[in-house]
Write an enzyme that holds these catalytic residues in place. Structure first.
Site, short mmCIF file in Angstrom:
data_model
loop_
_atom_site.label_atom_id
_atom_site.label_comp_id
_atom_site.label_asym_id
_atom_site.label_seq_id
_atom_site.Cartn_x
_atom_site.Cartn_y
_atom_site.Cartn_z
N LYS A 38 0.84 -1.20 0.00
CA LYS A 38 0.00 0.00 0.00
C LYS A 38 0.88 1.25 0.00
CE LYS A 38 -0.39 -0.11 5.04
NZ LYS A 38 -0.96 -1.02 6.03
N ARG A 136 -10.19 -0.85 15.58
CA ARG A 136 -10.08 -0.03 14.38
C ARG A 136 -11.05 -0.65 13.38
NH1 ARG A 136 -4.32 0.96 11.44
NH2 ARG A 136 -4.70 -1.19 10.85
N TYR A 265 17.84 30.04 9.26
CA TYR A 265 16.68 30.72 9.84
C TYR A 265 16.71 30.65 11.37
CZ TYR A 265 14.44 30.72 5.24
OH TYR A 265 14.13 30.92 3.92
N MET A 313 13.10 24.50 3.39
CA MET A 313 12.30 23.70 2.47
C MET A 313 13.17 22.86 1.54
SD MET A 313 9.24 24.90 -0.09
CE MET A 313 8.36 25.82 1.16
C1 LIG Z 1 -0.10 -2.08 6.62
C2 LIG Z 1 -0.61 -3.37 7.11
C3 LIG Z 1 0.26 -4.46 7.37
C4 LIG Z 1 1.76 -4.37 7.29
O1 LIG Z 1 2.28 -3.97 8.55
P1 LIG Z 1 3.85 -3.81 8.84
O2 LIG Z 1 3.91 -3.36 10.25
O3 LIG Z 1 4.35 -2.77 7.90
O4 LIG Z 1 4.49 -5.13 8.60
C5 LIG Z 1 -0.32 -5.67 7.73
N1 LIG Z 1 -1.66 -5.79 7.86
C6 LIG Z 1 -2.50 -4.76 7.64
C7 LIG Z 1 -3.97 -4.96 7.81
C8 LIG Z 1 -2.01 -3.52 7.28
O5 LIG Z 1 -2.86 -2.50 7.06
#
Ligand SMILES: *Cc1c(COP(=O)(O)O)cnc(C)c1O
Length: 372
Positions: A38, A136, A265, A313
């Site tokens: 993702k 969640r 800065y 920046m």
């Molecule tokens: C992002 C995610 C993972 C991966 O987690 P890591 O800590 O990066 O290994 C696994 N399961 C779900 C549901 C996630 O959203």
């Protein structure tokens, strides 16, 4: 023609694959791997990462948006794609066309799925996420029977996976860790006793893979460890990971400061001695955390040098006084490195964040160079 660069993101796909192999060594033979890609593969590049990982044995990929599936399908990937964090009702036509496996996270998302399959006269395979205590995404345990009821009434839906997510997989000594696993096992036996046998049972992210003991499920969802990030310091004792993302830049200006002169800065830096400052064209605009002003470090000629002054920046200052005659154009490592000169988790700790966030933010830097 070579492209002139003053900052460069290098992604080492060889190390990515090696990290996958190191994770596999911690798992029984029959457990399949679903790399999580993702958010542009945590900033490493969705398609490049997917391509490299399919040279190893993976079941499919964990994603978070239909758009990611669109890019993967268009590039020719035929692997199962699991939409890990739930879905919106109006995503369902895309989910079907793109052959995404949705994850049902509540009674009402299940109803969306049922409506859709009835209206379109289609079938659907999906995974069910139960909330075992993280609160969640996920169906609360007390709603499982209602879900089972609805599944009986809707045989066009096929439950092919049961999953949950752990709130503190990096702390196996925490009672919550075991309480969640216990709840998950309860959910699994409830489903089984009601005649449902999900083919895939999964609950572990990277930390879970590294710290889990007996119960593994038969599919795991590693993210950060693939990208060379340790989920916590203790993980270093259990697995050796290699850095995948390296951020390099160059010294583009050198300034000689007399004692008492300021830089940047604020100013938040005053030279306490005669000082040589190197100016590096990377700043918070590139995703480098501004909170590392006067706190972070980089590596030049194998030696650590501190960041001084306020990060702007598009630039930051390094104190190069200890480096013998530093040169314009010299390379500096700001993250990662062949020998992990700048460990992501160490830098993240200084910035009061986690390596995940550093990777996602710095992953927007172009140009990128992939090392196979
Ligand atoms: C992002 C995610 C993972 C991966 O987690 P890591 O800590 O990066 O290994 C696994 N399961 C779900 C549901 C996630 O959203």
């Amino acid at each position: 023609m070579g492209i002139f660069w003053t900052r460069l993101l290098e992604i080492n796909l060889y190390n990515l694959k090696e990290n996958l192999r190191s994770l596999r060594k911690l798992l029984p033979e029959e457990v399949e791997i679903l790399p999580v890609i993702k958010n542009d593969a945590y900033g490493h590049g969705l398609l490049e990462v997917a391509r490299a990982l399919t040279e190893e044995k993976v079941y499919g990929f964990g994603i978070s948006e239909p758009y990611e599936a669109h890019l993967l399908r268009r590039a020719g990937f035929i692997h199962p794609l699991i939409l890990l964090s739930g879905f919106e009702k109006d995503w369902l036509p895309d989910i079907k066309v793109l052959r995404i496996t949705p994850v049902v996270t509540s009674i009402f998302t299940l109803e969306w799925l049922i409506d859709f399959t009835l209206k379109k006269a289609v079938t659907f395979e999906f995974h069910l996420k139960v909330d075992t205590g993280m609160h969640r995404f996920g169906v609360p345990m007390h709603e499982l029977l209602e879900i089972i009821e609805r599944l009986r009434e809707n045989p066009q839906l096929q439950l092919t996976g049961l999953m949950t997510h752990l709130a503190c997989s990096e702390r196996p000594e925490d009672p919550i860790f075991h309480a969640q696993i216990k709840e998950f096992k309860k959910a699994l036996s409830l489903l089984t006793s009601e005649g449902f046998n999900p083919k895939f049972v999964h609950l572990y992210n990277s930390a879970g893979i590294i710290f889990s003991e007996d119960f593994k499920g038969n599919l795991v969802r590693p993210g950060i460890a693939l990208y060379g990030g340790y989920p916590c310091n203790k993980a270093r004792a259990r697995i050796r990971l290699k850095p995948v993302m390296t951020l390099k830049s160059k010294v583009v200006e050198i300034k000689h400061l007399k004692k008492g002169e300021i830089a940047g800065y604020g100013p938040t830096f005053t030279a306490k001695r005669e000082t040589l400052l190197g100016i590096i064209p990377v700043g918070y605009g590139d995703g480098y955390p501004r909170i590392l002003s006067n706190k972070g470090f980089a590596v030049i000629r194998g030696q650590r040098v501190p960041i001084v002054g306020t990060i702007s920046m598009k630039a930051l200052y390094l104190d190069l006084t200890e480096i013998p005659s530093p040169q314009l154009g010299e390379e500096v490592i700001l993250l990662g490195g062949e020998r992990e000169e700048v460990p992501a988790d160490e830098l993240a700790q200084l910035a009061d964040t986690i390596s995940y966030e550093l990777f996602c933010n710095l992953g927007k830097i172009i140009p990128r160079r992939y090392k196979e």
